[in-house]
Design a protein around this motif. Structure first.
Motif, mmCIF file in Angstrom:
data_model
loop_
_atom_site.group_PDB
_atom_site.id
_atom_site.type_symbol
_atom_site.label_atom_id
_atom_site.label_comp_id
_atom_site.label_asym_id
_atom_site.label_seq_id
_atom_site.Cartn_x
_atom_site.Cartn_y
_atom_site.Cartn_z
ATOM 1 N N ARG A 68 0.832 -1.210 0.000
ATOM 2 C CA ARG A 68 0.000 0.000 0.000
ATOM 3 C C ARG A 68 0.868 1.261 0.000
ATOM 4 N N LEU A 69 1.777 1.347 0.966
ATOM 5 C CA LEU A 69 2.541 2.587 1.129
ATOM 6 C C LEU A 69 3.366 2.912 -0.120
ATOM 7 N N THR A 70 3.959 1.885 -0.717
ATOM 8 C CA THR A 70 4.801 2.153 -1.890
ATOM 9 C C THR A 70 3.981 2.655 -3.072
ATOM 10 N N GLN A 71 2.664 2.413 -3.055
ATOM 11 C CA GLN A 71 1.816 2.901 -4.133
ATOM 12 C C GLN A 71 1.113 4.205 -3.755
ATOM 13 N N GLY A 72 1.550 4.840 -2.684
ATOM 14 C CA GLY A 72 0.987 6.134 -2.313
ATOM 15 C C GLY A 72 -0.306 6.030 -1.532
ATOM 16 N N LEU A 73 -0.632 4.850 -1.057
ATOM 17 C CA LEU A 73 -1.826 4.673 -0.229
ATOM 18 C C LEU A 73 -1.445 4.769 1.246
ATOM 19 N N SER A 74 -2.455 4.927 2.085
ATOM 20 C CA SER A 74 -2.213 4.913 3.520
ATOM 21 C C SER A 74 -1.965 3.485 3.988
ATOM 22 N N ALA A 75 -1.476 3.346 5.213
ATOM 23 C CA ALA A 75 -1.124 2.026 5.729
ATOM 24 C C ALA A 75 -2.338 1.103 5.813
ATOM 25 N N GLY A 76 -3.509 1.685 6.059
ATOM 26 C CA GLY A 76 -4.738 0.891 6.129
ATOM 27 C C GLY A 76 -5.845 1.586 5.356
ATOM 28 N N PRO A 77 -6.961 0.903 5.128
ATOM 29 C CA PRO A 77 -7.981 1.453 4.217
ATOM 30 C C PRO A 77 -8.601 2.769 4.684
ATOM 31 N N PHE A 78 -8.687 3.029 5.976
ATOM 32 C CA PHE A 78 -9.323 4.267 6.423
ATOM 33 C C PHE A 78 -8.354 5.446 6.458
ATOM 34 N N GLY A 79 -7.087 5.176 6.390
ATOM 35 C CA GLY A 79 -6.132 6.280 6.396
ATOM 36 C C GLY A 79 -5.984 6.900 7.767
ATOM 37 N N PRO A 80 -5.366 8.073 7.804
ATOM 38 C CA PRO A 80 -5.028 8.679 9.097
ATOM 39 C C PRO A 80 -6.188 9.391 9.777
ATOM 40 N N ALA A 81 -7.264 9.701 9.068
ATOM 41 C CA ALA A 81 -8.248 10.601 9.670
ATOM 42 C C ALA A 81 -9.679 10.252 9.306
ATOM 43 N N SER A 82 -9.927 9.010 8.927
ATOM 44 C CA SER A 82 -11.314 8.577 8.772
ATOM 45 C C SER A 82 -11.417 7.216 9.454
ATOM 46 N N GLY A 126 8.809 7.884 -4.583
ATOM 47 C CA GLY A 126 9.607 6.738 -5.026
ATOM 48 C C GLY A 126 9.878 5.719 -3.951
ATOM 49 N N LEU A 127 9.027 5.658 -2.948
ATOM 50 C CA LEU A 127 9.246 4.746 -1.815
ATOM 51 C C LEU A 127 9.358 3.292 -2.258
ATOM 52 N N THR A 128 10.395 2.615 -1.764
ATOM 53 C CA THR A 128 10.463 1.159 -1.836
ATOM 54 C C THR A 128 10.704 0.630 -0.433
ATOM 55 N N ILE A 129 10.181 -0.573 -0.176
ATOM 56 C CA ILE A 129 10.347 -1.230 1.123
ATOM 57 C C ILE A 129 10.845 -2.648 0.845
ATOM 58 N N THR A 130 11.966 -2.995 1.459
ATOM 59 C CA THR A 130 12.638 -4.254 1.169
ATOM 60 C C THR A 130 12.850 -5.005 2.485
ATOM 61 N N PHE A 131 12.445 -6.264 2.512
ATOM 62 C CA PHE A 131 12.507 -7.053 3.744
ATOM 63 C C PHE A 131 13.632 -8.091 3.693
ATOM 64 N N GLY A 132 14.233 -8.339 4.844
ATOM 65 C CA GLY A 132 15.261 -9.364 4.937
ATOM 66 C C GLY A 132 15.201 -10.101 6.272
ATOM 67 N N PHE A 133 15.820 -11.281 6.306
ATOM 68 C CA PHE A 133 15.808 -12.143 7.498
ATOM 69 C C PHE A 133 17.233 -12.327 8.018
ATOM 70 N N VAL A 149 8.853 10.373 4.180
ATOM 71 C CA VAL A 149 8.115 9.234 3.627
ATOM 72 C C VAL A 149 8.763 7.919 4.077
ATOM 73 N N ALA A 150 10.074 7.888 4.111
ATOM 74 C CA ALA A 150 10.776 6.672 4.550
ATOM 75 C C ALA A 150 10.563 6.420 6.039
ATOM 76 N N VAL A 151 10.658 7.464 6.851
ATOM 77 C CA VAL A 151 10.456 7.295 8.294
ATOM 78 C C VAL A 151 9.011 6.890 8.574
ATOM 79 N N HIS A 152 8.081 7.498 7.858
ATOM 80 C CA HIS A 152 6.665 7.146 8.018
ATOM 81 C C HIS A 152 6.432 5.653 7.746
ATOM 82 N N ALA A 153 7.112 5.136 6.745
ATOM 83 C CA ALA A 153 6.926 3.722 6.403
ATOM 84 C C ALA A 153 7.397 2.828 7.548
ATOM 85 N N ILE A 154 8.600 3.089 8.043
ATOM 86 C CA ILE A 154 9.137 2.266 9.132
ATOM 87 C C ILE A 154 8.259 2.391 10.377
ATOM 88 N N ARG A 155 7.823 3.597 10.661
ATOM 89 C CA ARG A 155 6.987 3.794 11.848
ATOM 90 C C ARG A 155 5.691 2.991 11.762
#
Lengths: 458, 458
Positions: free
Chosen positions: A105-119, A139-146, A207-213
């Motif tokens: 979601r976040l990498t496509q410019g959407l909020s973390a969840g369907p209602f967003g921050p204020a609905s 241009g946000l990308t999120i990459t996961f590792g183990f 945008v990057a800090v928001h994603a991690i948070r």
């Protein structure tokens, strides 16, 4: 989108009801405007190109490989390593499902969840923390590792083996070794290792800090942040279209980097091959390994050395970045070429020579590091340097030998101390078309949602 | 520009000579291209407008006021407080001369010194550290301030008075008081105070860090960094043309900020007036005071509170930032308006009410803060929040009463801890046309060079 709880029976309803319902820029609005197409909902969509940026500043989340590796290096980084606080394999899987959905979601410019921050329901915490609500995807990308500890736990100080908390020990990929101690290491455990890593890159640091948070928030009760690193200036190019940036020594860095356009080199040096389905690392085919090293630079000492010494230590000119053997930035160094005094123009202990692929059986890395500045020490010296990030096919052949030699022989090491370290296995991407979407066409988490690293748990 | 030392007799000469001589983007090239006009070399040049940005992304350095106050708030910040290690008044003045010249150069897209990072004498350290060599000026402004300890030293723990090292005690401006202890203070001395402060703002963080690094380098032997703060997202607008940004609570911040276009409000609330030439603060006329407060937010706790509680604590809607009494973002709050239950729509202990100018005899601030994230604590919680910066005419009327009330009564304080603090007197600007320039038309330091704060030493 479901209707949010009707707030009309509440004291503040008339004033705030409207805006809570409004479709925010970060919420469903973008989805309705067609961003959903980026998810490749139809199985028939073409695979996302390895390097592509839409006008809206988004990169596809899905694909054979995770984004954020060959993606043109964004300007800013926020990276977090997490430790799992659960010992439940199911909870780990659920976390990876949630994270995958949120990242998609976040990498496509959407909020973390369907209602967003204020609905959404007025008496529940918002779906998204909101500080990126008015910002573009950047241009946000999120990459996961183990990390190795996710598979085999952490050995005790007395050498007792760690615990296989998640039944993953027999899937430990061969390359996910414990890195040896290198000569210039002064590692802080609080800046090293971790069960999981999340690399967020964007052209806007907020945008990057928001994603991690928001990912950290989604991990509450399951995983907790172990360490983080903010990087403000990229020090590598991953595309031939990008100008080579400069590190805090003031030199161009990563001139010889593996670039997205070099498909053969990517196969040879970056992606884990799918050659042996019996191997413990078979699940990692199409993935990579991420080496993270926090390298503090002795900035103040460096700044008092002469231009001559700086160039001789590096082996390149400071202005253009050309090898001291002549030419321009992208001219191959000629290590045999001698000056009038018979000494090689590029010193035998210079950085460019010792780090060069020809010194290491041709091994190359895809570097993706960032400059960092984390305040100062008690003497007023900047705690600054290079947060080295490299994606490699196998750290045993592509990183450890290189760093062993550099830490021992590279004259530049006099100005460097490695203060943090991590090695992570980076799973392949979530396939195009695999995401589960909700009524509004945006990704949601269900029991059927795919997740990054799913092959490991199959 | 003087010719650099001829390197032709050196082993590496043929390869690196050219680039060391080449005019780099950060060096004389821009000057030759006309940027010098920005220095107002002719006395007849018109005063620089308070808010102006050239196509090249530069703001004038000279003017009645220092840049970086009413300048449209740039996206990123790097701020450093310094302690003087010298006790020589002459060395302090020399430092301020060097700093003024370097700031005048860097803000116009020039290197810190005339030779730049990669030309000049080969056996001397370069004039500039180089990491911003290929970057545009990015709207850089550099703003200088003086701490109370520069005037009267630092009192001992037993209350013994500090030392007047520079003969400045009788010029201590009345407003440069010791801030009182506020209720939510948990101040770290290593993040507080300082003899000098330098605020570098730019749209590229690497440009801001580069500026502080080169100023710190120029202070070697005279002053040393005491603390620094990186800010990645502006939380205020200082121009009506700027969109109101969001803080890490996810709310729009600084809606009621003093803006550059409000010239009457700037005189009334921001600039120190020139009313009393006998006063100890006469030298500060046309200057301001900078209040810096590092405010850590309890991010994880906040993120678990309901949207209702968040909005009621702030007194505004999260989406649009409208007051809970109704309207849109810039509608004045109606603190008297009641809901159906007879309670005020904007709670009496909400942030917007307690911080509102009408609660403080009309006192307003020009806020210029930034979001920060400095890693995490041992529990995995982000060390993140708001680095509050405000420019005010007098902290005794425009900051202390406001913060006293907020720290005591504002319900939002439950989520806030002030962990660092500084108060600085900010001198007026260097007048247009006053800079001394060298052969190439760019600023140089001589015994006649003007400097920021010169009135204090007259």
């Amino acid at each position: 989108m479901s209707a949010p709880t009707d707030p009309q029976d509440e004291p503040t309803a008339t004033s705030s009801g409207m805006s809570r319902r409004a479709v925010l820029g970060l919420g469903g609005g973008l989805a309705a405007a067609g961003v959903v197409a980026g998810f490749g909902l139809g199985r028939a969509t073409a695979p996302a190109p390895a390097v592509a940026s839409t006008a809206a500043g988004t990169y596809p989340f899905t694909g054979a490989h995770q984004a954020g590796i060959v993606t043109p290096a964004q300007d800013r980084l926020y990276l977090a390593a997490f430790d799992l606080t659960t010992t439940s394999r199911d909870e780990l899987v659920e976390l990876l499902r949630r994270w995958t959905t949120i990242a998609a979601r976040l990498t496509q410019g959407l909020s973390a969840g369907p209602f967003g921050p204020a609905s959404g329901p007025y008496d529940a915490p918002p779906d998204d923390t909101g500080e990126a609500a008015d910002l573009p995807p950047a241009g946000l990308t999120i990459t996961f590792g183990f990390g190795r500890s996710m598979f085999v736990g952490t050995p005790g100080p007395d050498g007792t083996p760690g615990e296989d908390r998640f039944g993953l020990a027999d899937r430990l990929p061969d390359g996910l070794v414990e890195l040896p101690h290198f000569a210039a290491d002064d590692l802080d455990p609080a800046r090293s290792d971790g069960d999981l890593v999340v690399q967020a890159c964007a052209d806007d640091p907020q945008v990057a800090v928001h994603a991690i948070r928001n990912l950290s928030r989604a991990a509450f009760g399951t995983a907790t942040i172990r360490w983080t690193q903010l990087g403000y200036g990229r020090t590598s190019s991953t595309s031939t279209a990008q100008k080579t940036p400069r590190n805090l020594f003031g030199f161009k860095d990563g001139t010889a980097n593996v670039k997205a356009e070099e498909s053969d080199a990517l196969e040879e040096h970056v992606w884990v091959p799918a050659t042996d389905t019996e191997a413990s690392s078979a699940w990692l085919a199409g993935g990579s390994y991420l080496v993270a090293r926090r390298i503090r630079m002795r900035i103040e000492t460096w700044d008092r050395t002469s231009l001559r010494e700086q160039e001789n230590l590096v082996g390149r000119t400071k202005g253009e970045g050309a090898p001291l053997s002549g030419g321009t930035e992208f001219t191959e160094p000629d290590f045999a070429k001698e000056g009038r005094d018979g000494a090689p123009l590029i010193a035998v202990d210079s950085h460019v020579r010792l780090a060069h692929p020809s010194t290491h059986d041709g091994a190359r890395m895809l570097r993706r590091g960032y400059n960092f500045t984390d305040g100062n020490d008690s003497l007023g010296r900047l705690d600054a340097g290079l947060f080295f990030l490299a994606f490699v096919r196998d750290p045993r052949t592509h990183y450890i030998p290189v760093q062993s030699m550099l830490s021992r022989d590279d004259v530049l090491m006099e100005y460097l101390t490695h203060t943090g370290s991590g090695l992570f296995a980076v799973p392949p991407g979530v396939p195009d078309g695999a995401l589960v979407t909700g009524e509004d066409g945006t990704p949601v988490t269900t029991e059927k949602s795919p997740f990054v690293g799913q092959q490991l748990f199959a």
